[in-house]
Design a protein around this motif. Structure first.
Motif, PDB file in Angstrom:
ATOM      1  N   GLN A   1      57.468  25.377  23.564  1.00 22.78           N
ATOM      2  CA  GLN A   1      56.238  24.690  23.528  1.00 22.78           C
ATOM      3  C   GLN A   1      56.282  23.054  23.881  1.00 22.78           C
ATOM      4  O   GLN A   1      57.212  22.530  23.711  1.00 22.78           O
ATOM      5  CB  GLN A   1      55.429  24.663  22.139  1.00 22.78           C
ATOM      6  N   VAL A   2      55.385  22.811  24.758  1.00 27.62           N
ATOM      7  CA  VAL A   2      55.143  21.414  25.132  1.00 27.62           C
ATOM      8  C   VAL A   2      54.570  20.666  23.742  1.00 27.62           C
ATOM      9  O   VAL A   2      53.476  21.139  23.295  1.00 27.62           O
ATOM     10  CB  VAL A   2      54.247  21.202  26.373  1.00 27.62           C
ATOM     11  N   ILE A   3      55.135  19.529  23.298  1.00 30.00           N
ATOM     12  CA  ILE A   3      54.781  18.843  22.350  1.00 30.00           C
ATOM     13  C   ILE A   3      54.123  17.431  22.885  1.00 30.00           C
ATOM     14  O   ILE A   3      54.985  16.452  23.150  1.00 30.00           O
ATOM     15  CB  ILE A   3      55.983  18.419  21.311  1.00 30.00           C
ATOM     16  N   ALA A   4      52.704  17.772  22.927  1.00 33.92           N
ATOM     17  CA  ALA A   4      52.127  16.819  23.755  1.00 33.92           C
ATOM     18  C   ALA A   4      51.688  15.448  22.983  1.00 33.92           C
ATOM     19  O   ALA A   4      50.852  14.879  22.511  1.00 33.92           O
ATOM     20  CB  ALA A   4      50.732  17.251  24.224  1.00 33.92           C
ATOM     21  N   ASN A   5      52.906  14.734  23.147  1.00 30.69           N
ATOM     22  CA  ASN A   5      53.003  13.286  22.271  1.00 30.69           C
ATOM     23  C   ASN A   5      52.904  12.132  23.688  1.00 30.69           C
ATOM     24  O   ASN A   5      53.802  11.670  24.124  1.00 30.69           O
ATOM     25  CB  ASN A   5      54.356  13.033  21.713  1.00 30.69           C
ATOM     26  N   THR A   6      51.412  11.745  23.622  1.00 38.89           N
ATOM     27  CA  THR A   6      51.313  10.931  24.928  1.00 38.89           C
ATOM     28  C   THR A   6      51.830   9.393  24.353  1.00 38.89           C
ATOM     29  O   THR A   6      51.833   8.538  25.214  1.00 38.89           O
ATOM     30  CB  THR A   6      49.770  11.008  25.108  1.00 38.89           C
ATOM     31  N   ASP A   7      52.306   9.069  23.000  1.00 36.06           N
ATOM     32  CA  ASP A   7      52.742   7.881  22.674  1.00 36.06           C
ATOM     33  C   ASP A   7      54.049   7.696  23.166  1.00 36.06           C
ATOM     34  O   ASP A   7      54.506   6.664  23.462  1.00 36.06           O
ATOM     35  CB  ASP A   7      52.787   7.800  21.262  1.00 36.06           C
ATOM     36  N   ALA A   8      54.829   9.029  23.603  1.00 40.79           N
ATOM     37  CA  ALA A   8      56.214   8.852  24.047  1.00 40.79           C
ATOM     38  C   ALA A   8      56.143   8.269  25.452  1.00 40.79           C
ATOM     39  O   ALA A   8      57.149   7.419  25.716  1.00 40.79           O
ATOM     40  CB  ALA A   8      56.878  10.194  23.938  1.00 40.79           C
ATOM     41  N   ALA A   9      55.236   8.655  26.365  1.00 42.03           N
ATOM     42  CA  ALA A   9      55.246   8.204  27.688  1.00 42.03           C
ATOM     43  C   ALA A   9      55.033   6.519  27.997  1.00 42.03           C
ATOM     44  O   ALA A   9      54.246   6.062  27.156  1.00 42.03           O
ATOM     45  CB  ALA A   9      54.501   8.958  28.473  1.00 42.03           C
ATOM     46  N   GLN A  10      55.586   6.148  28.920  1.00 44.00           N
ATOM     47  CA  GLN A  10      55.560   4.766  29.142  1.00 44.00           C
ATOM     48  C   GLN A  10      55.376   4.702  30.792  1.00 44.00           C
ATOM     49  O   GLN A  10      55.740   5.489  31.493  1.00 44.00           O
ATOM     50  CB  GLN A  10      56.781   3.851  29.078  1.00 44.00           C
ATOM     51  N   ALA A  11      54.794   3.551  31.073  1.00 45.68           N
ATOM     52  CA  ALA A  11      54.583   3.164  32.601  1.00 45.68           C
ATOM     53  C   ALA A  11      55.900   2.694  33.020  1.00 45.68           C
ATOM     54  O   ALA A  11      56.886   1.834  32.366  1.00 45.68           O
ATOM     55  CB  ALA A  11      53.653   1.846  32.880  1.00 45.68           C
ATOM     56  N   LEU A  12      56.491   3.120  34.288  1.00 42.95           N
ATOM     57  CA  LEU A  12      57.892   2.704  34.756  1.00 42.95           C
ATOM     58  C   LEU A  12      57.512   1.220  35.064  1.00 42.95           C
ATOM     59  O   LEU A  12      56.634   0.816  35.473  1.00 42.95           O
ATOM     60  CB  LEU A  12      58.146   3.528  35.807  1.00 42.95           C
ATOM     61  N   ARG A  13      58.754   0.478  34.780  1.00 43.19           N
ATOM     62  CA  ARG A  13      59.024  -0.812  35.387  1.00 43.19           C
ATOM     63  C   ARG A  13      60.062  -0.910  36.448  1.00 43.19           C
ATOM     64  O   ARG A  13      60.785   0.028  36.316  1.00 43.19           O
ATOM     65  CB  ARG A  13      59.396  -1.657  34.368  1.00 43.19           C
ATOM     66  N   PHE A  14      60.017  -1.713  37.388  1.00 44.27           N
ATOM     67  CA  PHE A  14      61.019  -1.847  38.574  1.00 44.27           C
ATOM     68  C   PHE A  14      61.729  -3.002  38.617  1.00 44.27           C
ATOM     69  O   PHE A  14      60.914  -4.281  38.463  1.00 44.27           O
ATOM     70  CB  PHE A  14      59.988  -1.340  39.715  1.00 44.27           C
ATOM     71  N   ASN A  15      62.948  -3.041  38.816  1.00 45.59           N
ATOM     72  CA  ASN A  15      63.759  -4.469  39.103  1.00 45.59           C
ATOM     73  C   ASN A  15      63.781  -4.844  40.558  1.00 45.59           C
ATOM     74  O   ASN A  15      64.680  -4.770  41.097  1.00 45.59           O
ATOM     75  CB  ASN A  15      64.866  -4.024  38.416  1.00 45.59           C
ATOM     76  N   ARG A  16      62.429  -5.547  40.649  1.00 47.24           N
ATOM     77  CA  ARG A  16      62.469  -5.982  42.090  1.00 47.24           C
ATOM     78  C   ARG A  16      62.073  -7.542  42.035  1.00 47.24           C
ATOM     79  O   ARG A  16      61.257  -8.078  40.951  1.00 47.24           O
ATOM     80  CB  ARG A  16      61.283  -5.411  42.762  1.00 47.24           C
TER      81      ARG A  16
END
Length: 445
Positions: A430-445
């Motif tokens: 099962q997918v445990i749809a925890n949208t609090d886990a995801a983050q916007a990617l950041r880039f070292n630029r």
């Protein structure tokens, strides 16, 4: 849970395999060692017999939101992605309305913050008229500028030479290109349509969108990048001829790089008779010799990244006659299992798969603290069982579109667990749809 201890996993990371333990705390990898059993954690997982990989970073997906959500959306497709071992994705601008300015880009980030199960970033689309928007990009937040060079729809097609010159000169971040020449494609389509009296079979797709249409466009992109010193990433190569435009070697030394997608590494033109429009995609799946040349280019480091170009359509749309059927395949749920099947077939090593699908996207896009199993990095991790078969069928997919081009295949590996920032989002069933886990990617630029 704030902490997880994974014991006895065979870790595949940075060109090596070794049995070790990994301690996750507060979303990060706190410790990696051979004997961490004494560490305390809220949850302990005995991963004996399993392989631990960094989560796949997919730098090319179409999740269809906003405007095309009958095909897929951020929630449905990111759930399918984590079930397939993809923990981060970069999504394309050809939605409705297209992502051509900062306001549209910010709206997508806001949607993903509420709906995505995996980490995310979004491309700004290039047009003939939005160079000021491109110049204003925040390099730390936006993954890249997507340029449709010669083949797209609406105002995402960049066919003005002056506009292309400005984009390659002034983009502050990586330029990712779709390279096909539309004039050559149109001429091929007209000629073949006359030949077949309008009833063109799908087997003609790689002859309409042929090798020369790809090479003409990709060689132009490479020439522009060399002229301006641009950071260029050519997406989804499909031909042996194009490989001559690129150089093998260490990715960190390159400013011009190439990508192959999983379906072009799996299918060839021999599959059109069985799969039909299910494998109609742009650029087209081409000859067996082209496919094998792509595989060798992955092994020899001519091709730097493996991605999906996940692009769902409804079967009702795909079941139209070839010339009316849309191009694109749903792929994120089975991309990593398919690559692991190629491992079983002796095509790629596990280390090569991790390098091209996990490490190199992070290096190429300068993704901050992801793509590797390292202390202090985000705990984006996948446990896989290389010895449990799975039968792939349409009825079991998580895509909103409800089908897969791999229907009928039996893969000899499966995803057991997926962690995004230390949070279990897939438990093997099962997918445990925890949208609090995801983050916007950041880039070292």
């Amino acid at each position: 849970m704030n902490s997880t201890l994974i014991l006895n996993a065979c870790m595949v990371n940075e060109g090596k395999q070794r049995t070790c333990d990994v301690l996750i705390k507060e979303g990060q990898i706190e410790a990696i060692g051979s004997d961490l059993q004494h560490k305390t954690a809220d949850r302990v997982i005995d991963a004996s017999g399993l392989h631990l990989l960094p989560g796949m970073i997919d730098d090319q997906v179409h999740f269809r939101e906003p405007g095309l959500t009958h095909k897929g959306d951020i929630a449905s497709e990111s759930a399918a992605a984590v079930a397939g071992g993809i923990t981060s994705y970069m999504e394309m601008p050809n939605v409705d309305p297209p992502t051509l300015n900062m306001d549209a880009l910010e709206r997508k980030f806001a949607r993903a913050a509420q709906r995505s199960v995996a980490n995310y970033s979004f491309y700004l689309g290039a047009s003939n008229h939005n160079i000021d928007q491109i110049r204003a990009i925040d390099p730390t937040r936006v993954c890249g500028v997507k340029v449709f060079m010669g083949a797209s729809t609406g105002n995402l097609l960049v066919d003005d030479p002056d506009a292309l010159d400005l984009i390659f000169r002034d983009s502050p971040i990586l330029i990712a290109t779709h390279c096909e020449d539309s004039r050559m494609i149109d001429a091929n389509a007209e000629r073949i349509s006359v030949q077949y009296g309008g009833e063109v079979p799908v087997e003609m797709h790689p002859l309409i969108r042929d090798v020369d249409a790809c090479y003409t466009s990709s060689s132009m992109a490479v020439a522009l990048a060399k002229q301006h010193g641009s950071n260029l990433h050519v997406l989804h190569l499909t031909t042996a001829k194009e490989l001559a435009l690129f150089t093998a070697g260490d990715l960190v030394d390159k400013r011009i790089t190439a990508e192959a997608c999983v379906h072009h590494l799996w299918f060839s033109d021999l599959d059109y008779s069985e799969k039909g429009n299910r494998i109609k995609c742009n650029p087209a799946v081409k000859s067996l010799s082209d496919r094998d040349a792509l595989r060798e280019a992955v092994r020899s480091d001519l091709i730097d990244v493996i991605a999906t170009d996940h692009a769902p359509h409804l079967l009702s749309e795909k079941n139209q006659p070839y010339m009316q059927a849309p191009a694109g395949l749903p792929l994120v749920e089975h991309a990593l299992p398919m690559l692991l099947e190629l491992y079983h077939q002796g095509v790629f090593s596990l280390e090569q798969i991790v390098q091209k699908a996990c490490h190199n996207p992070a290096i190429r896009y300068q993704v901050a603290q992801r793509g590797f199993i390292r202390e202090g990095y985000a705990a984006d991790l996948v446990l896989v069982d290389l010895n449990v078969e799975q039968q792939v069928e349409d009825g079991s997919v998580r895509y909103k579109c409800g089908w897969t081009p791999f229907a009928g295949e039996r893969f000899r590996a499966r995803i057991c667990q997926t962690f995004v920032n230390g949070v279990e989002v897939f438990d093997g069933t099962q997918v445990i749809a925890n949208t609090d886990a995801a983050q916007a990617l950041r880039f070292n630029r």
